[in-house]
Enzyme design. Structure first.
Site, PDB file in Angstrom:
ATOM      1  N   SER A 239     -35.148  -5.726 -18.904  1.00  0.00           N
ATOM      2  CA  SER A 239     -34.831  -6.606 -17.775  1.00  0.00           C
ATOM      3  C   SER A 239     -34.990  -8.051 -18.231  1.00  0.00           C
ATOM      4  O   SER A 239     -35.140  -8.314 -19.422  1.00  0.00           O
ATOM      5  CB  SER A 239     -35.694  -6.276 -16.575  1.00  0.00           C
ATOM      6  OG  SER A 239     -37.021  -6.509 -16.917  1.00  0.00           O
ATOM      7  N   LEU A 240     -34.954  -8.959 -17.295  1.00  0.00           N
ATOM      8  CA  LEU A 240     -35.007 -10.373 -17.655  1.00  0.00           C
ATOM      9  C   LEU A 240     -36.309 -10.984 -17.179  1.00  0.00           C
ATOM     10  O   LEU A 240     -36.867 -10.550 -16.167  1.00  0.00           O
ATOM     11  CB  LEU A 240     -33.858 -11.119 -16.972  1.00  0.00           C
ATOM     12  CG  LEU A 240     -32.452 -10.763 -17.432  1.00  0.00           C
ATOM     13  CD1 LEU A 240     -31.427 -11.370 -16.474  1.00  0.00           C
ATOM     14  CD2 LEU A 240     -32.210 -11.294 -18.834  1.00  0.00           C
TER      15      LEU A 240
ATOM     16  N   CYS B  21     -40.533   4.365  30.868  1.00  0.00           N
ATOM     17  CA  CYS B  21     -40.921   5.404  31.827  1.00  0.00           C
ATOM     18  C   CYS B  21     -42.356   5.243  32.324  1.00  0.00           C
ATOM     19  O   CYS B  21     -42.850   6.074  33.069  1.00  0.00           O
ATOM     20  CB  CYS B  21     -40.720   6.788  31.219  1.00  0.00           C
ATOM     21  SG  CYS B  21     -41.904   7.151  29.909  1.00  0.00           S
TER      22      CYS B  21
ATOM     23  N   LYS C 126     -34.859 -16.620  -9.649  1.00  0.00           N
ATOM     24  CA  LYS C 126     -34.693 -15.898  -8.378  1.00  0.00           C
ATOM     25  C   LYS C 126     -34.747 -16.867  -7.212  1.00  0.00           C
ATOM     26  O   LYS C 126     -35.674 -17.690  -7.138  1.00  0.00           O
ATOM     27  CB  LYS C 126     -35.819 -14.887  -8.222  1.00  0.00           C
ATOM     28  CG  LYS C 126     -35.640 -13.693  -9.122  1.00  0.00           C
ATOM     29  CD  LYS C 126     -35.533 -12.453  -8.265  1.00  0.00           C
ATOM     30  CE  LYS C 126     -36.072 -11.256  -9.012  1.00  0.00           C
ATOM     31  NZ  LYS C 126     -36.115 -10.077  -8.186  1.00  0.00           N
TER      32      LYS C 126
ATOM     33  N   TYR D  90     -21.545  -7.877 -17.274  1.00  0.00           N
ATOM     34  CA  TYR D  90     -22.054  -9.158 -17.768  1.00  0.00           C
ATOM     35  C   TYR D  90     -22.675  -9.113 -19.153  1.00  0.00           C
ATOM     36  O   TYR D  90     -23.218 -10.089 -19.607  1.00  0.00           O
ATOM     37  CB  TYR D  90     -23.064  -9.731 -16.779  1.00  0.00           C
ATOM     38  CG  TYR D  90     -24.090  -8.730 -16.261  1.00  0.00           C
ATOM     39  CD1 TYR D  90     -24.989  -8.114 -17.124  1.00  0.00           C
ATOM     40  CD2 TYR D  90     -24.145  -8.407 -14.901  1.00  0.00           C
ATOM     41  CE1 TYR D  90     -25.921  -7.200 -16.649  1.00  0.00           C
ATOM     42  CE2 TYR D  90     -25.081  -7.491 -14.430  1.00  0.00           C
ATOM     43  CZ  TYR D  90     -25.963  -6.888 -15.303  1.00  0.00           C
ATOM     44  OH  TYR D  90     -26.873  -5.996 -14.850  1.00  0.00           O
TER      45      TYR D  90
ATOM     46  N   GLU E 253     -24.782 -17.571 -14.914  1.00  0.00           N
ATOM     47  CA  GLU E 253     -24.067 -16.515 -14.185  1.00  0.00           C
ATOM     48  C   GLU E 253     -24.784 -16.196 -12.891  1.00  0.00           C
ATOM     49  O   GLU E 253     -25.958 -16.517 -12.734  1.00  0.00           O
ATOM     50  CB  GLU E 253     -24.054 -15.221 -15.023  1.00  0.00           C
ATOM     51  CG  GLU E 253     -23.279 -15.333 -16.294  1.00  0.00           C
ATOM     52  CD  GLU E 253     -23.443 -14.099 -17.173  1.00  0.00           C
ATOM     53  OE1 GLU E 253     -23.924 -13.058 -16.686  1.00  0.00           O
ATOM     54  OE2 GLU E 253     -23.094 -14.206 -18.353  1.00  0.00           O
TER      55      GLU E 253
ATOM     56  N   LYS F 229     -28.136 -17.761 -19.902  1.00  0.00           N
ATOM     57  CA  LYS F 229     -28.126 -17.091 -21.203  1.00  0.00           C
ATOM     58  C   LYS F 229     -27.717 -18.060 -22.302  1.00  0.00           C
ATOM     59  O   LYS F 229     -26.819 -18.890 -22.089  1.00  0.00           O
ATOM     60  CB  LYS F 229     -27.094 -15.944 -21.202  1.00  0.00           C
ATOM     61  CG  LYS F 229     -27.375 -14.887 -20.175  1.00  0.00           C
ATOM     62  CD  LYS F 229     -26.268 -13.829 -20.131  1.00  0.00           C
ATOM     63  CE  LYS F 229     -26.604 -12.809 -19.058  1.00  0.00           C
ATOM     64  NZ  LYS F 229     -25.497 -11.895 -18.775  1.00  0.00           N
TER      65      LYS F 229
ATOM     66  N   CYS G 216     -38.628  10.611  29.050  1.00  0.00           N
ATOM     67  CA  CYS G 216     -38.392   9.191  28.809  1.00  0.00           C
ATOM     68  C   CYS G 216     -36.931   9.008  28.365  1.00  0.00           C
ATOM     69  O   CYS G 216     -36.512   9.591  27.357  1.00  0.00           O
ATOM     70  CB  CYS G 216     -39.380   8.740  27.731  1.00  0.00           C
ATOM     71  SG  CYS G 216     -39.208   7.032  27.258  1.00  0.00           S
TER      72      CYS G 216
ATOM     73  N   CYS H  77     -44.790   6.734  22.967  1.00  0.00           N
ATOM     74  CA  CYS H  77     -44.719   7.208  24.336  1.00  0.00           C
ATOM     75  C   CYS H  77     -44.693   8.732  24.233  1.00  0.00           C
ATOM     76  O   CYS H  77     -43.778   9.294  23.632  1.00  0.00           O
ATOM     77  CB  CYS H  77     -43.443   6.698  25.022  1.00  0.00           C
ATOM     78  SG  CYS H  77     -43.088   7.618  26.526  1.00  0.00           S
TER      79      CYS H  77
ATOM     80  N   CYS I   4     -45.317   2.752  28.590  1.00  0.00           N
ATOM     81  CA  CYS I   4     -43.943   2.758  28.069  1.00  0.00           C
ATOM     82  C   CYS I   4     -43.043   1.862  28.925  1.00  0.00           C
ATOM     83  O   CYS I   4     -43.047   1.985  30.156  1.00  0.00           O
ATOM     84  CB  CYS I   4     -43.410   4.185  28.069  1.00  0.00           C
ATOM     85  SG  CYS I   4     -41.684   4.274  27.621  1.00  0.00           S
TER      86      CYS I   4
ATOM     87  N   ASP J 233     -27.191  -8.458  -7.096  1.00  0.00           N
ATOM     88  CA  ASP J 233     -28.297  -7.656  -6.566  1.00  0.00           C
ATOM     89  C   ASP J 233     -27.791  -6.235  -6.303  1.00  0.00           C
ATOM     90  O   ASP J 233     -27.328  -5.910  -5.219  1.00  0.00           O
ATOM     91  CB  ASP J 233     -28.794  -8.301  -5.263  1.00  0.00           C
ATOM     92  CG  ASP J 233     -30.139  -7.753  -4.864  1.00  0.00           C
ATOM     93  OD1 ASP J 233     -30.732  -6.986  -5.644  1.00  0.00           O
ATOM     94  OD2 ASP J 233     -30.604  -8.093  -3.758  1.00  0.00           O
TER      95      ASP J 233
ATOM     96  N   ASP K  17       0.820  -1.220   0.000  1.00  0.00           N
ATOM     97  CA  ASP K  17       0.000   0.000   0.000  1.00  0.00           C
ATOM     98  C   ASP K  17       0.853   1.268   0.000  1.00  0.00           C
ATOM     99  O   ASP K  17       0.559   2.227  -0.697  1.00  0.00           O
ATOM    100  CB  ASP K  17      -0.924   0.036   1.232  1.00  0.00           C
ATOM    101  CG  ASP K  17      -2.039  -0.983   1.101  1.00  0.00           C
ATOM    102  OD1 ASP K  17      -2.072  -1.672   0.060  1.00  0.00           O
ATOM    103  OD2 ASP K  17      -2.850  -1.097   2.037  1.00  0.00           O
TER     104      ASP K  17
ATOM    105  N   LYS L 280     -26.682 -13.663 -10.454  1.00  0.00           N
ATOM    106  CA  LYS L 280     -27.522 -12.482 -10.660  1.00  0.00           C
ATOM    107  C   LYS L 280     -27.211 -11.507  -9.521  1.00  0.00           C
ATOM    108  O   LYS L 280     -27.621 -11.716  -8.373  1.00  0.00           O
ATOM    109  CB  LYS L 280     -29.001 -12.880 -10.661  1.00  0.00           C
ATOM    110  CG  LYS L 280     -29.915 -11.719 -10.960  1.00  0.00           C
ATOM    111  CD  LYS L 280     -31.323 -12.227 -11.200  1.00  0.00           C
ATOM    112  CE  LYS L 280     -32.322 -11.161 -11.551  1.00  0.00           C
ATOM    113  NZ  LYS L 280     -32.198  -9.893 -10.901  1.00  0.00           N
TER     114      LYS L 280
HETATM  115  S1  IVH Z   1     -28.060  -9.792 -18.337  1.00  0.00           S
HETATM  116  C1  IVH Z   1     -30.889  -7.843 -21.797  1.00  0.00           C
HETATM  117  N1  IVH Z   1     -26.722 -10.784 -16.347  1.00  0.00           N
HETATM  118  O1  IVH Z   1     -30.889  -8.289 -13.329  1.00  0.00           O
HETATM  119  C2  IVH Z   1     -30.730  -8.115 -20.353  1.00  0.00           C
HETATM  120  N2  IVH Z   1     -28.410  -9.165 -15.842  1.00  0.00           N
HETATM  121  O2  IVH Z   1     -33.850  -8.673 -13.502  1.00  0.00           O
HETATM  122  C3  IVH Z   1     -29.308  -8.215 -19.949  1.00  0.00           C
HETATM  123  N3  IVH Z   1     -28.568  -8.612 -13.468  1.00  0.00           N
HETATM  124  O3  IVH Z   1     -31.616  -6.062 -15.916  1.00  0.00           O
HETATM  125  C4  IVH Z   1     -29.130  -8.467 -18.506  1.00  0.00           C
HETATM  126  N4  IVH Z   1     -26.966  -9.931 -12.777  1.00  0.00           N
HETATM  127  O4  IVH Z   1     -29.873  -5.387 -13.977  1.00  0.00           O
HETATM  128  C5  IVH Z   1     -27.711  -9.943 -16.713  1.00  0.00           C
HETATM  129  N5  IVH Z   1     -25.400 -11.721 -14.683  1.00  0.00           N
HETATM  130  C6  IVH Z   1     -26.374 -10.886 -15.050  1.00  0.00           C
HETATM  131  C7  IVH Z   1     -27.067 -10.085 -14.110  1.00  0.00           C
HETATM  132  C8  IVH Z   1     -28.093  -9.250 -14.553  1.00  0.00           C
HETATM  133  C9  IVH Z   1     -27.868  -9.019 -12.399  1.00  0.00           C
HETATM  134  C10 IVH Z   1     -29.666  -7.623 -13.372  1.00  0.00           C
HETATM  135  C11 IVH Z   1     -29.751  -6.680 -14.521  1.00  0.00           C
HETATM  136  C12 IVH Z   1     -31.015  -7.080 -15.219  1.00  0.00           C
HETATM  137  C13 IVH Z   1     -31.825  -7.567 -14.065  1.00  0.00           C
HETATM  138  C14 IVH Z   1     -32.967  -8.449 -14.529  1.00  0.00           C
END
Ligand code: IVH
Length: 681
Positions: free
Chosen positions: A83-84, A409, A312, A225, A113, A288, A430, A424, A406, A117, A34, A115
């Site tokens: 989204s997915l 008190c 999920k 990703y 992969e 995928k 208190c 309270c 309470c 959060d 470091d 997912k």
């Molecule tokens: S692929 C066209 N890969 O989850 C969609 N998404 O609920 C490409 N997420 O919108 C998304 N991990 O924000 C992809 N390994 C992963 C992910 C991922 C988290 C999120 C992403 C997506 C949402 C879907």
């Protein structure tokens, strides 16, 4: 050193630092200690200062945070951010495979992969340089959070290697690792702020902060990703990931190719269990289609790709016995029922307590002492009770009788119409409420007496020295010296001892004295009137100009003020109708607290620097130090005498001592020039 030499040295240092950042933040394999890294960075910072014309927008020094963003620009996504499709069962994954099979035929390879959060982000690179970072927003338009994303050290500002397209976008997720999340919440609680409920909220809140230097302190991270668009010279998604990794992006090592359903289910089941060992949150897995050509054939629906799906994880549940219900009194007097449970293993930790929220929820769950209850840990840290196993209810189970007085008190509790919480009402008598009020009074955004803190307030309270904020101003050093207390740290749960030695006491007294200079808007906020937060306090003080005028205001006068509604007005009138509060005001007035807007604040030019603290040091060409300090205040900022981890900026002039610089760098305080400062305001 002349400009040419400086340019070469800056380029070499930048490359070195970039490589070390990559080794440390992306690969987690540092090849330098470091101290040596800090020396390289320091050299680059000072060269950039000497030759400001050579500072590159993607210099590694940008990771410490650039200009303040007042409002995030809305940017249209080049490729909509979809989204997915979600699935929750293995059967639904089977359906997905079936749909893919119908269109593509046999032998489809998948990539599984994690997912992540967090918060979805799209990064644009042009000629290998990060030019834009945009959040999902509504999928069509997102917020431009480039300056904040640039502070994330694992995100390359300039790409490594070769072979990347001239212009491309990469998508991923900004996350906050558990360790940083916990550290951040401890700090927030110490500052009197609400802790974030989970790392995702914390990451999202951090990305939307106006000051990148603050974002830099949050230790955000990101996994990538997906490379949208079909201009890439690769055949498979997996190859894209490998290429992106070689360009310096953090790509999870847990992306794997799967050729059979059972490979996919193995992956799913492994991570459903192993996810608790990861240092960050995932909420499922993503499956995928690997071949990009096949992805193209499958295409998209209006909402999501047909070539990918997410699974999920279910929130984990456990069954255990409800032993008793305890009641906690919060700072505002709100009563929270907490379930004491027979200890049970859940999502990687032993759970002994769970939230029961309020009396209505207890009634709705029909939960009884002695019941077997189901507890669930969702995204939130505190588990909750979600149901009762009625079949296991024994004849001797007893209903939960919500307390009527309470627990601290003994004052009878009250509940207003339409509210679910019981309160309270003994705000001034208190103990947890008194301590809570004092902690709020001294907090950073209020009177900012940082030489006092939760533990020290407790000592003063336990020794009968303070009951109201006005008592703080009657304290004398000889009251304090020698007081001590052992307490359990919030941080590591170890016993710690605070004792008031001369130096501590001197600091406390100085802090109290300095608080007399705090402006009226913050004093009003510090008083802790319900619903009078920082912004409301500022509105009220700029409107009424003095506490006297505010106190004399009628309900109608109050609701005429911008943003002041009936609820706030009523709360203010209530507060002033309590003789105890009037006595506090009278004593604070004698102590010399500001109850009027002072002139310099009336001349406030903006709130651009609100919540920011500055140390001004050195000599400046065009301004005196005092002028700069006044300007800071006129824009809502605060001047402090010495650098601490809480300082936002060191405004550095010529001949500033090297010690100051070193301290600022060590504590991660952004060092800025007058030009930077002028840009901020
Ligand atoms: S692929 C066209 N890969 O989850 C969609 N998404 O609920 C490409 N997420 O919108 C998304 N991990 O924000 C992809 N390994 C992963 C992910 C991922 C988290 C999120 C992403 C997506 C949402 C879907």
């Amino acid at each position: 050193m002349d400009t040419t030499q400086a340019k070469e040295r800056i380029a070499a240092l930048s490359d070195d630092i970039r490589r070390h950042n990559y080794n440390y933040y992306v690969l987690s394999r540092p090849t330098i200690v470091d101290y040596e890294f800090d020396m390289l960075l320091e050299e680059l910072i000072s060269l950039e200062k000497e030759f400001p014309e050579l500072v590159d927008s993607d210099s590694p020094t940008q990771h410490v945070g650039g200009e303040i963003t007042k409002e995030f620009r809305q940017v249209q996504h080049k490729y909509p951010m979809l989204s997915l499709g979600n699935t929750y069962s293995e059967a639904e994954i089977g359906d997905f495979e079936e749909r893919v099979h119908k269109i593509i035929g046999d032998g489809v390879e998948y990539v599984c992969e994690l997912k992540f959060d967090g918060v979805a982000i799209g990064l644009t690179y042009i000629h290998g340089r990060l030019t834009q970072a945009v959040t999902r927003g509504d999928g069509q338009y997102g917020d431009d959070v480039t300056s904040n994303v640039k502070t994330i050290r694992s995100i390359p500002l300039k790409l490594h290697g070769t072979g990347y397209p001239e212009e491309f976008e990469i998508r991923g997720e900004i996350i906050l690792p558990h360790a940083s999340f916990e550290k951040m919440n401890i700090q927030r609680m110490e500052d009197g702020d609400e802790p974030f409920a989970n790392p995702r909220n914390a990451a999202s809140g951090s990305l939307k902060m106006q000051d990148p230097a603050e974002v830099a302190k949050r230790n955000l991270d990101g996994f990538f990703y997906y490379l949208p668009g079909n201009t890439l010279p690769f055949k498979t998604h997996y190859e894209c990931l490998l290429a992106a990794r070689s360009w310096g992006f953090k790509i999870s090592e847990f992306a794997v190719r799967c050729n059979t359903s059972s490979d996919i289910f193995d992956y799913l089941n492994t991570w459903d269990k192993a996810r608790h060992e990861l240092p960050f949150d995932i909420d499922g897995i993503v499956i995928k289609v690997n071949d990009l050509r096949q992805q193209e054939i499958l295409g998209f629906t209006a909402k999501s790709p047909r070539w990918a799906i997410s699974y999920k994880f279910k929130a984990e549940q456990a069954a255990t016995k409800l032993l008793s219900v305890a009641y906690q009194v919060g700072r505002t007097g709100a009563i929270t029922p907490v379930a004491n449970l027979h200890p049970v293993q859940l999502a990687g930790t032993v759970v002994k307590r769970a939230s029961l929220h309020n009396a209505d929820i207890i009634a709705a769950l029909d939960v009884r002492i002695g019941d077997m209850v189901f507890v669930e840990k969702g995204g939130e840290i505190i588990p909750k009770i979600i149901g009762v196993d009625m079949e296991k209810r024994s004849a001797d189970s007893s209903p939960v009788l919500f307390i009527s007085n309470c627990p601290e008190c003994d004052t009878p509790l009250v509940r207003s119409d339409g509210e679910s919480a019981w309160y309270c009402p003994n705000g001034n008598g208190c103990p947890p409420q008194i301590k809570g009020k004092l902690e709020h009074f001294i907090s950073r955004k209020a009177m900012n007496i940082d030489s006092l803190g939760e533990g020290k307030i407790e000592i003063l309270f336990d020794n009968g020295l303070v009951r109201t904020c006005a008592d703080l101003y009657d304290l004398r050093s000889d009251h304090l010296i020698g007081l001590e207390k052992t307490y359990e740290s919030n941080d590591d749960k170890k016993e710690k001892k605070i004792s008031f030695r001369e130096k501590t006491v001197a600091n406390i007294m100085n802090g109290i004295e300095a608080s007399k200079k705090v402006s009226f808007d913050r004093v009003l906020y510090a008083l802790g009137i319900r619903f009078v937060g920082e912004t409301v306090a500022r509105k009220l003080t700029t409107h009424f100009l003095s506490l006297e005028a505010l106190q004399a205001a009628s309900f109608t006068d109050l609701i005429e003020v911008e943003e002041i509604g009936e609820k706030i007005a009523r709360s203010i009138l209530d507060w002033f109708s309590d003789p105890k509060n009037l006595e506090i005001i009278a004593r604070l007035r004698i102590a010399g607290i500001h109850f009027e807007m002072d002139e310099s604040l009336l001349a406030r030019l903006s709130d651009n620097l609100s919540g920011k603290s500055f140390v001004v040091s050195g000599v400046f060409e065009d301004f005196s130090r005092d002028e700069l300090k006044k300007t800071i205040e006129a824009h809502g900022g605060k001047n402090v005498g010495s650098i601490s981890a809480k300082t936002s900026y060191l405004l550095a002039g010529e001949n500033m001592g090297p010690e100051k610089r070193k301290k600022a760098e060590k504590l991660g305080v952004a060092i800025i020039s007058v030009d930077d400062f002028l840009r901020m305001i």
